[in-house]
Design a protein around this motif. Sequence first.
Motif, short mmCIF file in Angstrom:
data_model
loop_
_atom_site.label_atom_id
_atom_site.label_comp_id
_atom_site.label_asym_id
_atom_site.label_seq_id
_atom_site.Cartn_x
_atom_site.Cartn_y
_atom_site.Cartn_z
N GLY A 163 89.88 1.42 47.17
CA GLY A 163 90.07 0.06 46.68
C GLY A 163 88.84 -0.63 46.11
O GLY A 163 88.93 -1.78 45.68
N MET A 164 87.67 0.04 46.08
CA MET A 164 86.47 -0.60 45.57
C MET A 164 86.57 -0.88 44.07
O MET A 164 86.20 -1.95 43.60
N ASP A 165 87.07 0.11 43.32
CA ASP A 165 87.25 -0.10 41.87
C ASP A 165 88.23 -1.24 41.59
O ASP A 165 88.00 -2.09 40.74
N LYS A 166 89.33 -1.24 42.33
CA LYS A 166 90.35 -2.27 42.16
C LYS A 166 89.79 -3.64 42.48
O LYS A 166 90.06 -4.62 41.76
N LEU A 167 89.00 -3.71 43.55
CA LEU A 167 88.41 -4.99 43.95
C LEU A 167 87.47 -5.52 42.87
O LEU A 167 87.56 -6.69 42.47
N LEU A 168 86.57 -4.67 42.40
CA LEU A 168 85.62 -5.11 41.37
C LEU A 168 86.34 -5.45 40.07
O LEU A 168 86.03 -6.46 39.42
N GLU A 169 87.31 -4.63 39.69
CA GLU A 169 88.08 -4.89 38.46
C GLU A 169 88.79 -6.24 38.54
O GLU A 169 88.79 -7.02 37.58
N LEU A 170 89.38 -6.52 39.69
CA LEU A 170 90.09 -7.78 39.87
C LEU A 170 89.12 -8.96 39.80
O LEU A 170 89.41 -9.98 39.14
N ILE A 171 87.97 -8.83 40.46
CA ILE A 171 86.97 -9.90 40.43
C ILE A 171 86.50 -10.16 39.00
O ILE A 171 86.40 -11.33 38.57
N ILE A 172 86.23 -9.11 38.25
CA ILE A 172 85.77 -9.25 36.88
C ILE A 172 86.83 -9.93 36.00
O ILE A 172 86.55 -10.84 35.23
N ASN A 173 88.07 -9.50 36.17
CA ASN A 173 89.15 -10.03 35.34
C ASN A 173 89.41 -11.50 35.59
O ASN A 173 89.63 -12.28 34.66
N ILE A 174 89.39 -11.90 36.85
CA ILE A 174 89.72 -13.30 37.14
C ILE A 174 88.51 -14.21 37.04
O ILE A 174 88.65 -15.44 37.06
N SER A 175 87.31 -13.62 36.92
CA SER A 175 86.10 -14.42 36.74
C SER A 175 85.78 -14.65 35.27
O SER A 175 84.93 -15.46 34.93
N SER A 176 86.42 -13.86 34.39
CA SER A 176 86.08 -13.92 32.96
C SER A 176 86.52 -15.25 32.34
O SER A 176 87.54 -15.81 32.73
#
Length: 257
Positions: A244-257
């Motif tokens: 889940g590390m990739d998913k976590l970082l991807e989600l953070i990046i997407n919703i922070s953009s």
Amino acid sequence: MKTVLFVNIPGTGKTMLAVAFYYYYKYGSGADKIDYLSLWPPITEILFDEILDNLRRGIPPTATEVDKPEKLKFEIKIGGISYSFTFYSLSGEIIKEFARNRNEKEIRRLLRTNRHIREFANKLLHKSSVLVITFDPTLREAREILQSRCLCNTLLTVYAKESRSLLRRKEKIGKPVIVAITKCDLVNIEDPEQFLKKKDPLLYGVIRNRFKNYYFIKTSAYGKARRIDSNEYVPEEGTMKPIGMDKLLELIINISS
């Protein structure tokens, strides 16, 4: 810089999630996906490497003590954008202040009178771009109740701080919340949202009723754990295989953009 805050009570795997995040993006398959990674305070990297070395030798981590660094910061740069990940109160002791009641009026009083709560709310909760609450699905009885109360009151504190500008009192706020269900290798979780809805309906209700943007993911620090004592685990093959590390970082990046 985008700031992300991780919170939960003692003994819920928050430190090991931080270790897994560090391992995955420092030594693991995520290392080539980022431009830069650093930890503060610097001694944390030494402590984490010791934990990883012990795990390879089959020695489980001990509970994070209060005298260890209480606030851990990751700085990651990816695609030219810097992100700051703050794991607040690694021991979880400060967060326990939120367990005493669920009354929003009392939480507002604490924001005025309790220095630790005020710092937590003003400097961290209010200023973070994304809030990540970790949820340990293996807790039972008193500790399960403690986790629920702390997380509910943490979210109500966010709501109390950010709803002051709302025209209608019960309007939802826009602060993004990620629920990272930890230790998914120990519990069967097919749909993280439905799992939380059934496991902790009170917490789920607070999220649904007060926040516009919320997300649910499952994570594991070990990937696959081997029990060596009644409540102690190590990675099955001695090496972490985080989930889940990739998913976590991807989600953070997407919703922070």
